[in-house]
Scaffold this motif. Sequence first.
Motif, PDB file in Angstrom:
ATOM      1  N   PHE A 171      11.171   5.159  -8.770  1.00  0.00           N
ATOM      2  CA  PHE A 171      11.506   5.107  -7.336  1.00  0.00           C
ATOM      3  C   PHE A 171      10.240   5.330  -6.497  1.00  0.00           C
ATOM      4  O   PHE A 171      10.007   4.645  -5.512  1.00  0.00           O
ATOM      5  N   ALA A 172       9.458   6.333  -6.879  1.00  0.00           N
ATOM      6  CA  ALA A 172       8.281   6.688  -6.079  1.00  0.00           C
ATOM      7  C   ALA A 172       7.291   5.525  -6.042  1.00  0.00           C
ATOM      8  O   ALA A 172       6.696   5.227  -5.001  1.00  0.00           O
ATOM      9  N   ARG A 173       7.148   4.844  -7.162  1.00  0.00           N
ATOM     10  CA  ARG A 173       6.210   3.713  -7.197  1.00  0.00           C
ATOM     11  C   ARG A 173       6.671   2.601  -6.262  1.00  0.00           C
ATOM     12  O   ARG A 173       5.887   2.032  -5.507  1.00  0.00           O
ATOM     13  N   GLN A 174       7.971   2.303  -6.304  1.00  0.00           N
ATOM     14  CA  GLN A 174       8.497   1.227  -5.448  1.00  0.00           C
ATOM     15  C   GLN A 174       8.399   1.593  -3.969  1.00  0.00           C
ATOM     16  O   GLN A 174       8.005   0.779  -3.128  1.00  0.00           O
ATOM     17  N   VAL A 175       8.746   2.831  -3.667  1.00  0.00           N
ATOM     18  CA  VAL A 175       8.719   3.276  -2.271  1.00  0.00           C
ATOM     19  C   VAL A 175       7.277   3.252  -1.740  1.00  0.00           C
ATOM     20  O   VAL A 175       7.018   2.835  -0.602  1.00  0.00           O
ATOM     21  N   ALA A 176       6.339   3.644  -2.591  1.00  0.00           N
ATOM     22  CA  ALA A 176       4.919   3.636  -2.190  1.00  0.00           C
ATOM     23  C   ALA A 176       4.447   2.198  -1.970  1.00  0.00           C
ATOM     24  O   ALA A 176       3.689   1.920  -1.034  1.00  0.00           O
ATOM     25  N   ALA A 177       4.926   1.281  -2.809  1.00  0.00           N
ATOM     26  CA  ALA A 177       4.523  -0.131  -2.659  1.00  0.00           C
ATOM     27  C   ALA A 177       5.108  -0.714  -1.378  1.00  0.00           C
ATOM     28  O   ALA A 177       4.446  -1.494  -0.679  1.00  0.00           O
ATOM     29  N   ILE A 178       6.334  -0.331  -1.046  1.00  0.00           N
ATOM     30  CA  ILE A 178       6.948  -0.819   0.202  1.00  0.00           C
ATOM     31  C   ILE A 178       6.174  -0.250   1.388  1.00  0.00           C
ATOM     32  O   ILE A 178       5.814  -0.958   2.325  1.00  0.00           O
ATOM     33  N   ARG A 179       5.894   1.036   1.327  1.00  0.00           N
ATOM     34  CA  ARG A 179       5.159   1.715   2.403  1.00  0.00           C
ATOM     35  C   ARG A 179       3.794   1.058   2.639  1.00  0.00           C
ATOM     36  O   ARG A 179       3.328   0.901   3.759  1.00  0.00           O
ATOM     37  N   GLY A 181       3.087  -1.982   2.134  1.00  0.00           N
ATOM     38  CA  GLY A 181       3.211  -3.406   2.455  1.00  0.00           C
ATOM     39  C   GLY A 181       2.948  -4.316   1.269  1.00  0.00           C
ATOM     40  O   GLY A 181       2.729  -5.513   1.422  1.00  0.00           O
ATOM     41  N   ARG A 182       2.987  -3.775   0.063  1.00  0.00           N
ATOM     42  CA  ARG A 182       2.729  -4.603  -1.119  1.00  0.00           C
ATOM     43  C   ARG A 182       4.017  -5.120  -1.751  1.00  0.00           C
ATOM     44  O   ARG A 182       3.978  -5.871  -2.706  1.00  0.00           O
ATOM     45  N   MET A 183       5.143  -4.647  -1.228  1.00  0.00           N
ATOM     46  CA  MET A 183       6.423  -5.076  -1.808  1.00  0.00           C
ATOM     47  C   MET A 183       7.433  -5.223  -0.680  1.00  0.00           C
ATOM     48  O   MET A 183       7.388  -4.450   0.288  1.00  0.00           O
TER      49      MET A 183
END
Length: 303
Positions: A171-179, A181-183
């Motif tokens: 979850f943390a990896r995905q949320v960081a990527a969204i934050r 702008g990479r996802m």
Amino acid sequence: MRVMVTGASGFVGRRLVPRLESAGHLPLGIDREVDITNREGLAAAIARLRPDAVIHLAALSSVAHSLTAPEDCYRVNFLGTRALLDGVAAEAPTARVLLIGSADAYTATSPQPLPLDESTPLHPRSPYARTKAAGEMLGRLAARTGLDVVCVRAFNHTGAGQSDQFVVSSFARQVAAIRSGRMEPRLHVGNLDSIRDFLHVDEVVDAYLALLDRRVPADVYHVAGSVGIKIRAVLDSLMRIAGVEARVEVDPARFRPTDWLVGDASRLRRATGWQPRVPLEALLREVYADWLVRDAPPAPRWP
Ligand code: A2R
């Protein structure tokens, strides 16, 4: 003490080795260079290292991987544990051995009135859980024939540096990527209704250190925080910490049946005085901050 650590390059091993050193022990780490299933090679390593204690972390630690490659999981986790116990019996028979098992060996599908204690019957649901339960059986058998074996059932633990095969890190990896702008703002999740008990990896490492003390009776011990948290609440907290909103999509490949795994660690607390101390919020912030850095694009190189 001379403390041999198998799986020393893994997530827990990387935190444990320096901690052993700062506590005044001599850590003797091994990882893939001594295949845990190679009985002769492992026995030779034990003879060479002459450990006073062994902390056995080497394993294939992903439940998901065990579902697609159960044979590998049995070979490394079960036969590896057998090779380790036989090697210790032959080459270092007075060493204390910590076998690291897992709360996954239980199957509690609905909330229980109280956290699970060590007398709860094992009901391992995945190949991974079965290899851990079976490894513990070997350990208890070896203890009856004179080895000093401590069996640990560790509940979920996380922290900076964990692979994203595990839920908080994923979850943390995905949320960081969204934050960053990479996802796109779409989160892929498994079952959000399960309830788990999360510790910081350093708290788990502290428990392992405490269990090296020979005054602590060789027994089965939970390492658990005794606080249940719904996986959905973990996701919500991480989104809040990151300040992102995202669509949540259940990925069938990640979905496993609902379970409730909350552990009572009174036995460990009584025997060692161990107490968890890291608030969940701080733990989640650490894992999130780690992924922001780990996945950051490389800094531009100026001529
Ligand atoms: O799979 P790799 O390349 O990451 O290596 C892992 C290593 N390992 C082995 N070492 C020797 N011989 C093998 N045949 C073998 N197969 C795997 O054990 C890795 O470096 C280490 C395990 O570390 P992690 O997968 O990061 O697990 P973690 O989170 O540190 O857990 C430690 C223990 C495991 O027994 C878990 O099942 C338990 O705590 O929860």
